[in-house]
Design an enzyme around this catalytic site. Structure first.
Site, PDB file in Angstrom:
ATOM      1  CG  ASP A 187      -1.847  -1.154   1.271  1.00  0.00           C
ATOM      2  OD1 ASP A 187      -2.081  -1.756   0.210  1.00  0.00           O
ATOM      3  OD2 ASP A 187      -2.351  -1.470   2.365  1.00  0.00           O
TER       4      ASP A 187
HETATM    5  N1  LIG Z   1       1.934   1.439  10.484  1.00  0.00           N
HETATM    6  C1  LIG Z   1       0.787   1.453  11.108  1.00  0.00           C
HETATM    7  O1  LIG Z   1       0.654   2.036  12.164  1.00  0.00           O
HETATM    8  C2  LIG Z   1      -0.407   0.730  10.563  1.00  0.00           C
HETATM    9  C3  LIG Z   1      -1.357   0.238  11.455  1.00  0.00           C
HETATM   10  C4  LIG Z   1      -2.451  -0.446  10.902  1.00  0.00           C
HETATM   11  C5  LIG Z   1      -2.540  -0.599   9.523  1.00  0.00           C
HETATM   12  N2  LIG Z   1      -1.606  -0.094   8.687  1.00  0.00           N
HETATM   13  C6  LIG Z   1      -1.708  -0.261   7.254  1.00  0.00           C
HETATM   14  O2  LIG Z   1      -0.812  -1.289   6.819  1.00  0.00           O
HETATM   15  C7  LIG Z   1      -0.363  -0.989   5.512  1.00  0.00           C
HETATM   16  C8  LIG Z   1       1.155  -0.942   5.536  1.00  0.00           C
HETATM   17  O3  LIG Z   1       1.677  -0.932   4.226  1.00  0.00           O
HETATM   18  P1  LIG Z   1       2.829  -1.909   3.828  1.00  0.00           P
HETATM   19  O4  LIG Z   1       3.188  -1.566   2.440  1.00  0.00           O
HETATM   20  O5  LIG Z   1       3.887  -1.895   4.860  1.00  0.00           O
HETATM   21  O6  LIG Z   1       2.193  -3.341   3.924  1.00  0.00           O
HETATM   22  P2  LIG Z   1       0.988  -3.947   3.086  1.00  0.00           P
HETATM   23  O7  LIG Z   1       0.420  -2.961   2.168  1.00  0.00           O
HETATM   24  O8  LIG Z   1       0.112  -4.617   4.082  1.00  0.00           O
HETATM   25  O9  LIG Z   1       1.695  -5.023   2.181  1.00  0.00           O
HETATM   26  C9  LIG Z   1       2.514  -5.970   2.732  1.00  0.00           C
HETATM   27  C10 LIG Z   1       2.892  -6.915   1.637  1.00  0.00           C
HETATM   28  O10 LIG Z   1       3.898  -7.758   2.126  1.00  0.00           O
HETATM   29  C11 LIG Z   1       3.800  -8.992   1.475  1.00  0.00           C
HETATM   30  N3  LIG Z   1       4.290 -10.043   2.365  1.00  0.00           N
HETATM   31  C12 LIG Z   1       3.690 -10.587   3.445  1.00  0.00           C
HETATM   32  N4  LIG Z   1       4.450 -11.547   3.970  1.00  0.00           N
HETATM   33  C13 LIG Z   1       5.567 -11.616   3.207  1.00  0.00           C
HETATM   34  C14 LIG Z   1       6.722 -12.434   3.247  1.00  0.00           C
HETATM   35  N5  LIG Z   1       6.900 -13.375   4.191  1.00  0.00           N
HETATM   36  N6  LIG Z   1       7.676 -12.243   2.297  1.00  0.00           N
HETATM   37  C15 LIG Z   1       7.499 -11.313   1.346  1.00  0.00           C
HETATM   38  N7  LIG Z   1       6.428 -10.535   1.256  1.00  0.00           N
HETATM   39  C16 LIG Z   1       5.457 -10.674   2.194  1.00  0.00           C
HETATM   40  C17 LIG Z   1       2.336  -9.171   1.117  1.00  0.00           C
HETATM   41  O11 LIG Z   1       2.277  -9.603  -0.228  1.00  0.00           O
HETATM   42  P3  LIG Z   1       2.306 -11.172  -0.543  1.00  0.00           P
HETATM   43  O12 LIG Z   1       1.177 -11.784   0.244  1.00  0.00           O
HETATM   44  O13 LIG Z   1       2.143 -11.220  -2.021  1.00  0.00           O
HETATM   45  O14 LIG Z   1       3.635 -11.666  -0.113  1.00  0.00           O
HETATM   46  C18 LIG Z   1       1.752  -7.780   1.228  1.00  0.00           C
HETATM   47  O15 LIG Z   1       1.220  -7.325   0.021  1.00  0.00           O
HETATM   48  C19 LIG Z   1      -0.968   0.321   5.104  1.00  0.00           C
HETATM   49  O16 LIG Z   1      -2.131   0.101   4.399  1.00  0.00           O
HETATM   50  C20 LIG Z   1      -1.307   0.943   6.443  1.00  0.00           C
HETATM   51  O17 LIG Z   1      -2.358   1.847   6.384  1.00  0.00           O
HETATM   52  C21 LIG Z   1      -0.501   0.525   9.212  1.00  0.00           C
END
Ligand SMILES: NC(=O)c1ccc[n+]([C@@H]2O[C@H](COP(=O)([O-])OP(=O)(O)OC[C@H]3O[C@@H](n4cnc5c(N)ncnc54)[C@H](OP(=O)(O)O)[C@@H]3O)[C@@H](O)[C@H]2O)c1
Ligand SMILES: NC(=O)c1ccc[n+]([C@@H]2O[C@H](COP(=O)([O-])OP(=O)(O)OC[C@H]3O[C@@H](n4cnc5c(N)ncnc54)[C@H](OP(=O)(O)O)[C@@H]3O)[C@@H](O)[C@H]2O)c1
Ligand SMILES: NC(=O)c1ccc[n+]([C@@H]2O[C@H](COP(=O)([O-])OP(=O)(O)OC[C@H]3O[C@@H](n4cnc5c(N)ncnc54)[C@H](O)[C@@H]3O)[C@@H](O)[C@H]2O)c1
Ligand SMILES: NC(=O)c1ccc[n+]([C@@H]2O[C@H](COP(=O)([O-])OP(=O)(O)OC[C@H]3O[C@@H](n4cnc5c(N)ncnc54)[C@H](O)[C@@H]3O)[C@@H](O)[C@H]2O)c1
Lengths: 372, 455, 103, 372, 455, 103
Positions: free
Chosen positions: B382
């Site tokens: 994201d």
């Molecule tokens: N930081 C905060 O405080 C917080 C709190 C709550 C929510 N959020 C939300 O979380 C999101 C964070 O964004 P982000 O880009 O860090 O994460 P993300 O958008 O959740 O994407 C994480 C990606 O990592 C991949 N992944 C998972 N396990 C993996 C592994 N073992 N090896 C390789 N890839 C792996 C997944 O794809 P695959 O399944 O294809 O591997 C997934 O698409 C945002 O939408 C944010 O709003 C953040």
């Protein structure tokens, strides 16, 4: 050779609890070790309270719990974690032994008076810092606790995060922690601050500490260093070096959010590393913990067991740091003292050997026969 | 001496081909091999000159000049993107040439041929013919002259099997009765087989097919060499035949396919690459990732929740260390909401002892991407979704994101094309400049590191 | 079997072994150039083509020879050139660790 | 759409300092941001004292410092980190806006009364938990601080080491930390305890937290979990599941040296996760920090802002955790509130849009025209 | 058909030799090669049987039986520790045989030999002779029959050069005048050269010398093959000649030597292995370390201050992970005073996220070492010093230490033989069961990991 | 040069290439066994020795032949056997990851 009368040998443990002392000289597990060596152990009620050991746990370990040691038999061995007081004389049998962190300089007179009665005082502060004596090295074990506790005290006093946090509400920079004096306590402080995510700088006069600092992920502040003397302790510095040192430290001090100073020179006043002027250059809200406050202080204006505020910077001089992790400090101290006592006990009788490379140096009083 | 010169040519081929397997020596390798070719040609010509042959020099020289001009023209004019089909075409010419050599031998032979010669001639003719037509079908598919999708012949593999059997029988007849015409029939059948075998295969699998046909053309050359008793052909051909086979297998593995599944594709046996997501992506391997990183000047690493899930913090640090040792500038761009809690990435990177000085936040990182050679996105999704900038319909429209798509190359490490926390698709993955390197982040980065060290 | 043929087989087998051995774990980026380079080498059939032109007699043989030479030559010249163009991209990029190792 | 009168808009910041509050709603850097948006900012003297920001720093940032906001002009916007009090009404102009952590449930009556006067109250607690609103999410930012502070409070209360230490004075086993409820605060607590070297177990009713716990090196306690509802919050449990849950947690609770509970169900009483019976099974000297104490408590017997001792276990119910890292908490809150206000300001005039996906849900009073 | 059978034998040699380069396939490889040899011998005998030769079968069979019995006897009787010298002796026999084959060709030739035959005969004779005598000197040195220290001939390399020149001249004379006697002189000079060249080389370098002579014997066989026009000899000999050369270089690298520095050793050019410390140690490479670990059932890792200095905590964790993935039980033994502060090792291992459950303290670890296959000591010294247990004169006598010397194998990773904090020597390093793997701990463990993954 | 000789040279060169290529990064523990195994293969000269016995005439040739056969045979039989003994140590050790991969 001092020989203590045979069986049963009486060992006593005081309730040393006070505002700044939560530790106990021997936790239940050590009591068991003493009993196995042939001692009858008597413990004052509440002795382990601050360290999480209730009277029942001492009873379970085989000790007798009394309200006051004076109620029990005269002691052959008194084990203390804080220095003995004159009232201890009453409970000691003539020819008995006192062992612990007994602060031999401050109590020299009293102890030598006791020595006249044949009471042997063993100072665990004076154990040789040899590889062999490490299991008895109470200074090390308590400094470990103190270094750890100092960081936690500093971190909870400081109203900032230690680690860096990149968040949706902005980026929080990591705190800068500066450790001055990289002995046992200093190393533990580096490790603890580093664990919490701080950027850790450290400095010591002994050059070999650079590698040690880096081995814990800290950065060494480049300032004058010197060779150490044989005992493994630092020597006092001449005035010139001291000035050069202060100048080199100034910018590190200014950048720090939290400073912990541990610099000591055995038997002397602690070196003054931070002046009030340097403190004033720091950010308001910063915190300094002077672990050498009781031996004169590394920081100008620090006072033992007080918090002094200078230009928004809090300077703390806690002397009870090890006591803040009383449970584990007591366990380690107990193990240290048990190891030392074990070295003196053979087949249920205790002997203090002036020529033993470990025990010998700890004897404060009486002087060896013929030396007075 | 001619033979020794051929040997020298063969040695140059070997050395050249070996050089071509590593990026640093590849160009030199190709040139060494071309010198080998020059040696072989010159020696042959000189050798012929010294003999009193019935050679029509005009035709030979004419053929050489014509071929050289055409080849050079095509090679120089072609677009980068059209190179694969050009290679296919060249390969077809080579296979055809080998078949023609064998044909010439057939025509020239006056006496009854010994069995072994007959066998090698048959092989040379048929394999050469398959290579010729197969390569041109492949060319057509890639060039868009023939529909590149999978096409199914009536009868499928059975039809091909029948044609192949017929070709074998024809060749057998040719050998047994020393019948020139039977050879031609076998050749024609083989040519047909080349077409019917390659037509059903989908465009995505063409590189593997071309490589296999390349191996064939090597074998055809080698067989032609056996026919005319020429060591240069035998060595060079066998070399390419074997090397091409190994390469074919490797390519198939890299594409997650098996060679049989490509050649005998059935309905539904579509390429793995096409089955995830709807749009095509550039799949990368550890080696691709390593090469892209190794030749960069500046690399920005973007960690995300996947890094945490995979516990790949140490792996990413090790890779960064290796890059720094090569003088490449490595920094980390941390998005404010990467991960699942504020400061999630910081916890991990601090554990791996990444210096705080290397961490850039959103405002520091975004102006940098334009000048960045490679962005390595590790398990983030994201927070690198360009839809947040330019798709007003997206649920995350308006959220600031890391504009990693502005870098020259973006490598995304994740396990699949599945969505992140916000549950939405990410257009970044389908961009031309994006390489998708699928796998668990820890494993993938470790593999990339060892690939880097073997460069 | 003729001696010459047997020798040919021996050479064929040995050269094949070399072919198998030298291709080990090629980075994907080099797959296409390597395929292209190998293809150029398979143009060695040019030697056969030239020799074939010398073999036969008659127009048919002449045409076969001419065609063979031309096709093989396209393969050779085009093959090496296009490979070189593909490999150009690896040319200018210095190997950092080598050039700065002295630091 | 509420439209606030044009230029100059007056924004006020209270001195909210109290025994349990060190934070300030807007630190100097946020003041600057507000001024850039077109506000005149007035700050009560001493407002930033507890967070390390003195009056001078506010003046430097462009604010006017007054003894009491009542001395200044009526406010168009009041920014608060703790809920507003009735005395705030006096300093607010009619048609003005109050924004902050205003505890809408507790203050519903007062705020709707103010609403009648056209005073709009925006509750940052009610921001949607969407990816888009994350930069304004004060609950998240303050929970981050609270989770961190909770661990430090627990660690300094517990008289034991967190990390394992193999030393010459014996092996000190690592402490077991158990985190119940793995929201923002819980995750931060896991990370902090893990950093300090503890063995960290965690549990949440939401099944997807397992992966999150493990992504921080913690271990997930296997106990019943359930699907979450749409808002990203947990629902209340039926009694049966609650019992099953407690049983599964019992052994994890017994093994723990430090427990931090953060489980909340928005708008309801916090779930009761630990009974007194479970507490009694713990080792004496252990510590429990109940971060849900003010909404009913996850732990039987916990009371807000008090420390209760049960069988040698200290149960603490601090409500001021975020305030303990006041400097950074204030910075983050300031950024959150500034982002929210920025969304409402266009060309120096402020408008509250009921239909805005981010601002809309935060409006507590007045109700949208025609809804009453 | 004979030739094709020889080709088959050659292919078996190739496959066998390739197998021998990896521990898993080595034994099978050796057996495949031996089958190749059987094929070659049987085919030769059958071939001869079918011809009407003047062969004295008794002599041939007698020679074969005698050789087989002697060879088998020696091979079965020899002690593990004496194997290297036995290999040297066998190698000498092989070289001698090749020389004899060439000699027989000389004797048998009636006509004037063509130049190429003369050249190959000379090469076969001289190289065979050098191999024969050189190998036996090497044998003597290793067996203790000849002093194994470096011995210097008057004139040194100059003398050897002179002998070599004389041999070349004699061979030249032989070729020019077709003089049998001149060939014998050349052969005798070569035999002398074998002695004078190997004698000066120190015993520690003998393995490299034997390997080089092994390569020579291959070349001699190949030349003999050229002389008698036998493909089996040419293929087998060339294979060994080339492979032996590569192996020689690799062995020299592994020993930190260069081949020229070994062959043309001067005074003072002693082996690097002897220059550290006073007693000999077993130096190990990453591969040795990897093999020892890979074939263990249980591994205990003992970290020390050096681990902290090298910041090798993540490297050690990665290695342990790889071992665990192979089903090997890995634990860590932490000495109470390892490092420079109480709990130093704990800090590091916790950072690398090593589970506390795997940490053993002194009391738990010491009873385990006897049943442990491999102990990996990483940057520890004083805490694994057995002098504390059994040398009352040692300053650390009486301190409890980790008794790692009780394990089957102990690998010590450190940069040199220098002392630790206590400043005293460590007898552990010189034990038979100890392998010293020198290097910075982080780098060394990373190398061991990649070696492990390539096994 | 005779054709046979030239063919010999070609075979020699190709076989040498194979020799160079197949030995890549041998673990040190295998250095000695590999050397020993290669040495056994160099005993292929046994073929030459047998053929040589068939070549010459007279006692001298006979003795040469006998000696050559015997020496070569020692090399071959002893060489393979001793190599096998050295490699025994790798025999029983199972490859854990293979046998337990199914878990
Ligand atoms: N930081 C905060 O405080 C917080 C709190 C709550 C929510 N959020 C939300 O979380 C999101 C964070 O964004 P982000 O880009 O860090 O994460 P993300 O958008 O959740 O994407 C994480 C990606 O990592 C991949 N992944 C998972 N396990 C993996 C592994 N073992 N090896 C390789 N890839 C792996 C997944 O794809 P695959 O399944 O294809 O591997 C997934 O698409 C945002 O939408 C944010 O709003 C953040
Ligand atoms: N734990 C404590 O509280 C404490 C406090 C003070 C003193 N000590 C003393 O410290 C000693 C600790 O024993 P130990 O075995 O841990 O350490 P040690 O005896 O000091 O030995 C450490 C070894 O690590 C090697 N080394 C250093 N840097 C290295 C690197 N980058 N890579 C690989 N190896 C490296 C050194 O050998 P090379 O130079 O050859 O590499 C050195 O011999 C004891 O004598 C103890 O009494 C302990
Ligand atoms: N051999 C052992 O087994 C053993 C055991 C424990 C400690 N030690 C060693 O003993 C030494 C002292 O340890 P400690 O913790 O008791 O030390 P300490 O408490 O006496 O002093 C703390 C530190 O202050 C430093 N210091 C003194 N003057 C300074 C100045 N002007 N500026 C900066 N730093 C100054 C000292 O160098 C020392 O590192 C260390 O080397 C430690 O490693 C050895
Ligand atoms: N989308 C975003 O950008 C964003 C931002 C912040 C938070 N969030 C999400 O919002 C959610 C709530 O976060 P929060 O910290 O405000 O939560 P909270 O303070 O409301 O509750 C804390 C935790 O307690 C748990 N809980 C409730 N009942 C329980 C029970 N009976 N047993 C065990 N655990 C129980 C909840 O599942 C929650 O994880 C999380 O999923 C968080 O990731 C999302």
């Amino acid at each position: 050779m001092m020989q203590v009368p045979c069986r049963p040998m009486h060992l006593g443990i005081r309730n040393e609890q006070s505002a700044t002392e939560n530790r106990v000289a021997a936790p239940p597990i050590t009591v068991t070790a003493f009993i196995e060596l042939g001692f009858d152990v008597t413990v004052e009620s509440g002795a382990g309270g601050g360290a999480g050991f209730d009277d029942a746990s001492f009873v379970d370990a085989g000790a007798t719990v009394v309200e006051n040691l004076a109620d029990g038999p005269p002691l052959d061995l008194l084990v203390r974690i804080s220095p003995p007081t004159s009232s201890d004389r009453e409970i000691l049998a003539d020819g008995s032994v006192v062992v612990g962190l007994i602060d031999p300089t401050a109590n020299a007179d009293m102890l030598s008076r006791w020595g006249v009665d044949g009471i042997t005082s063993l100072s665990m502060e004076m154990l040789p810092r040899s590889t062999l004596a490490q299991s008895m090295d109470a200074l090390s074990s308590q400094a470990t606790s103190a270094g750890y506790a100092a960081v936690l005290l500093g971190v909870t006093t400081l109203r900032r995060f230690m680690p860096m946090l990149v968040t949706a509400a902005g980026t929080i920079p990591p705190s800068n922690v500066l450790i001055l004096g990289v002995g046992v306590a200093g190393l533990q402080a580096i490790a603890t601050a580093k664990r919490l995510g701080a950027v850790v700088y450290a400095y010591d006069i002994r050059p070999e500490t650079k590698e040690q600092v880096e081995s814990l992920g800290g950065r060494f502040v480049e300032a004058p260093t010197m060779k150490m003397d044989e005992g493994g302790y630092a020597r006092a510095l001449d005035e010139e070096t001291e000035l050069a040192q202060k100048a080199a430290l100034a910018s590190a001090v200014e950048a720090a959010d939290l400073i912990i100073t541990t610099a000591q020179v055995p038997g002397r006043k602690a070196p003054r590393l931070i002046s009030s002027e340097m403190v004033r250059a720091m950010k308001p809200g910063s915190v300094i913990i002077d672990m050498a406050s009781s031996s004169g202080g590394n920081v100008e204006g620090s006072r033992p067991d007080e918090t002094v505020e200078v230009a928004g910077v809090q300077i703390m001089g806690p002397t009870d740091l090890a006591s803040r992790v009383a449970t584990d400090s007591s366990r380690m101290f107990g193990r240290n003292v048990a190891e030392l006592v074990k070295r003196m006990v053979t087949d249920g009788s205790m002997a203090v050997d002036y020529d033993d490379p470990v025990v010998g140096p700890t004897i404060v009083a009486p002087q060896r026969d013929g030396e007075t | 001496m001619t033979e020794l010169a051929y040997l020298a040519a063969g040695v140059l081929f070997i050395v050249g081909l070996k050089g071509m397997t590593s990026p640093r020596t590849a160009r030199r390798g190709n040139r060494i091999a071309s010198v080998g070719m020059l040696v072989a040609v010159v020696v042959t010509v000189v050798d012929l000159l010294s003999l009193d042959t019935r050679l029509v020099w005009g035709l030979v020289i004419g053929g050489m000049v014509a071929g050289a001009v055409i080849g050079a023209f095509l090679a120089i004019r072609v677009q980068m993107t059209e190179m694969p089909q050009l290679v296919a075409a060249f390969n077809g010419f080579g296979g055809g040439a080998s078949a023609l050599v064998a044909a010439a031998a057939v025509v020239a032979s006056d006496a009854v041929m010994p069995t072994e010669t007959a066998v090698t001639i048959s092989l040379s003719l048929t394999i050469g013919a398959i290579t010729l037509t197969g390569s041109f079908v492949a060319f057509g598919k890639l060039q868009g002259l023939v529909p590149s999708r999978q096409m199914f012949l009536p009868g499928g593999s059975f039809t091909n099997g029948a044609i192949a059997a017929a070709a074998v029988i024809a060749a057998g007849v040719g050998m047994m009765y020393d019948s020139t015409n039977a050879y031609w029939v076998a050749t024609a059948l083989a040519a047909l087989l080349g077409i019917t075998a390659v037509l059903p295969i989908g465009g995505a699998d063409m590189p593997v097919v071309i490589s296999l046909l390349n191996s064939f053309s090597g074998i055809a050359a080698s067989m032609a060499g056996l026919v005319i008793g020429n060591q240069a052909l035998i060595i060079g051909g066998a070399l390419v035949g074997a090397a091409g086979l190994v390469l074919t297998l490797e390519m198939a593995v890299a594409m997650n396919r098996s060679v049989p599944s490509i050649l005998f594709a059935k309905f539904g046996g579509t390429a793995a690459a096409d089955s995830i997501g709807t749009q095509p992506v550039n799949r990368a391997t550890a080696d691709d990732c390593a090469i892209a990183l190794a030749y960069a000047q500046s690399v920005v690493i973007v960690p995300g929740y996947g890094l945490a899930v995979a516990q790949a913090q140490h792996a990413v640090k090790d890779l960064a260390n290796a890059l720094e040792a090569r003088g490449i500038a490595v920094t980390y761009a941390i998005h404010p909401v990467a991960g699942r809690m504020p400061g999630h990435m910081n916890v991990l990177l601090a554990e791996a002892d990444v210096s705080y000085d290397l961490l850039l936040d959103l405002d520091q990182a975004n102006p940098k991407f334009k000048q960045t050679d490679v962005v390595l996105v590790v398990g983030a999704n994201d927070v690198v979704n360009p839809a947040a900038n330019n798709d007003p319909g997206s649920p995350i429209y308006g959220m600031p994101v890391l504009n990693v798509e502005e870098a020259s190359t973006t490598i995304v490490v994740k396990r699949s094309l599945s969505a992140g926390f916000a549950g939405i698709d990410n257009p970044l993955f389908y961009q031309d400049s994006t390489l998708m390197y699928f796998g668990d982040a820890k494993k993938a980065l470790e593999d990339a590191l060892s690939a880097l060290e073997n460069l | 079997m003729s001696d010459q043929f047997i020798v040919g087989i021996i050479v064929f087998v040995l050269a094949s072994f070399i072919g198998f051995e030298i291709i080990a774990k090629v980075p994907r980026t080099l797959h296409t150039p390597l395929m292209s380079g190998a293809n150029a080498i398979s143009g060695i059939t040019i030697v056969g083509a030239i020799l074939a032109s010398a073999m036969g007699s008659g127009t048919f043989a002449a045409i076969l020879g001419f065609l063979a030479v031309m096709l093989a030559m396209i393969n050779v010249v085009g093959g090496f050139l296009v490979t070189d163009r593909m490999l150009e991209m690896f040319k200018k990029i210095p190997r950092k660790s080598e050039s700065e190792e002295g630091r």
